[in-house]
Enzyme design. Structure first.
Site, PDB file in Angstrom:
ATOM      1  N   LEU A  70      -0.362  -2.328   5.294  1.00  0.00           N
ATOM      2  CA  LEU A  70       0.723  -1.536   4.709  1.00  0.00           C
ATOM      3  C   LEU A  70       0.231  -0.123   4.440  1.00  0.00           C
ATOM      4  O   LEU A  70      -0.728   0.089   3.715  1.00  0.00           O
ATOM      5  CB  LEU A  70       1.223  -2.190   3.414  1.00  0.00           C
ATOM      6  CG  LEU A  70       2.519  -1.624   2.824  1.00  0.00           C
ATOM      7  CD1 LEU A  70       3.216  -2.697   1.984  1.00  0.00           C
ATOM      8  CD2 LEU A  70       2.285  -0.395   1.960  1.00  0.00           C
ATOM      9  N   HIS A  84      -9.274  -0.409  -4.650  1.00  0.00           N
ATOM     10  CA  HIS A  84      -9.283   1.052  -4.568  1.00  0.00           C
ATOM     11  C   HIS A  84      -8.208   1.601  -5.501  1.00  0.00           C
ATOM     12  O   HIS A  84      -7.145   0.978  -5.665  1.00  0.00           O
ATOM     13  CB  HIS A  84      -9.006   1.468  -3.119  1.00  0.00           C
ATOM     14  CG  HIS A  84      -9.229   2.913  -2.836  1.00  0.00           C
ATOM     15  ND1 HIS A  84      -8.286   3.877  -3.118  1.00  0.00           N
ATOM     16  CD2 HIS A  84     -10.286   3.573  -2.294  1.00  0.00           C
ATOM     17  CE1 HIS A  84      -8.743   5.062  -2.755  1.00  0.00           C
ATOM     18  NE2 HIS A  84      -9.949   4.908  -2.251  1.00  0.00           N
TER      19      HIS A  84
END
Length: 338
Positions: free
Chosen positions: A127, A231
């Protein structure tokens, strides 16, 4: 909002390549390599063209298109059965408890064990939303439309589903986890290993990685603190996964240490709550905000819209959504509340 998600086509190669160059590394499912992306699109074309509804090792690629300009501004992928062409490796966090009677001391050691536990599961991944479109809920449209696609083609997906989140990447584009663990054995930078994996698969991990567990206490601080941490740009994605019913089950990525989230496919909220209904009209101004989808395989489309069910279970949707989905009265539309 005039954005729709649709099946990717070979002509989408260049916009996918341009987006791949913006990922910043550690994004295995979207490598900045035209040949690799071409292969993905070819695999997706084969999957979209296969009419049989059964579980095989396939990959679907979807793209987000501006319905007014035709520009491709995002993408996502679905893998139906991982670990079939090469092993699907993960590290699993485990604990070894040992006791010394002489010292009257118990020691619990956390370890990383190389496993293929998730082999055979389906995966949602790849994505990416163009930085210029990260507003207005388009990331949510990308993410949740994948689950509508699964609900509409349920027999082609496994009973377990996973999502890997990118781990910590430093300002140099390196991975503290890779440097502290696998990088010690491979003599390769994280960027080189990640790129090689994206193009050729991770069989080289099986060939060269030590099979013994790694004691976490022996890693440096940077590698330890990166284990299971997404992240910063992936924190919103992690919350969306949690809202869908995914949970961290102690698995982390072998390259960057990012968390792997898992769920039972039928328990994923947007799959469980998806409804199919015949459309009876398009003159709807007020109703429930929803994600709407139509079409099978290469005809799949999804978008935001408004829906309302009548007493017979039929559906009315707004005119703009009907145009984006290219549906007429009597067609079937799937939907889930936004």
């Amino acid at each position: 909002m005039s954005f729709l998600l649709r099946a990717a086509r070979p002509a989408d190669l260049e916009p996918l390549y341009e987006m791949a160059k913006l990922t910043g590394g550690g994004f295995t499912n979207l490598p900045p390599d035209r040949n690799a992306l071409t292969t993905k699109l070819e695999r997706a074309a084969d999957a979209f063209a296969r009419p049989e509804d059964d579980l095989r090792d396939e990959q679907f690629v979807l793209v987000l298109e501006n319905g007014e300009t035709g520009a491709v501004r995002g993408t996502c992928q679905l893998m139906t059965q991982v670990g079939q062409r090469w092993p699907f490796y993960s590290y699993r966090l485990t604990t070894l408890t040992q006791h010394s009677k002489e010292l009257d001391r118990t020691v619990r050691a956390e370890m990383l064990s190389l496993v293929t536990d998730l082999e055979g599961a389906s995966e949602v991944g790849g994505l990416f939303l163009h930085p210029g479109e990260r507003a207005g809920g388009l990331g949510l449209l990308l993410a949740r439309s994948r689950y509508l696609f699964i609900a509409m083609h349920r027999a082609r997906f496994a009973d377990r589903i996973l999502a890997e989140l990118r781990g910590i990447i430093d300002e140099r584009g390196g991975s503290p986890f890779w440097d502290g663990v696998a990088g010690r054995f491979f003599g390769m930078s994280f960027q080189d290993a990640d790129y090689f994996n994206a193009i050729h698969g991770n069989q080289f991990i099986a060939d060269l990685m030590p099979k013994h567990p790694v004691y976490i206490a022996m890693l440096d601080d940077d590698a330890r603190t990166a284990i299971g941490v997404p992240h910063p740009t992936g924190r919103a994605a992690m919350r969306m996964l949690e809202n869908e019913g995914f949970r961290a089950a102690g698995y982390v990525d072998i390259f960057d240490g990012g968390p792997t989230m898992t769920a039972q496919t039928d328990d994923v909220v947007s799959i469980r709550d998806a409804k199919a209904a015949k459309v009876t009209g398009f003159d709807l101004d007020k109703g429930e905000k929803a994600i709407l989808a139509s079409g099978r395989l290469q005809e799949f489309r999804s978008c935001y819209g408004i829906r309302a069910f009548d007493d017979n279970g039929n559906l009315r949707i707004d005119a703009q959504a009907a145009d984006l989905l290219d549906v007429s009265e009597g067609d079937t539309v799937w939907s889930v509340a936004r």
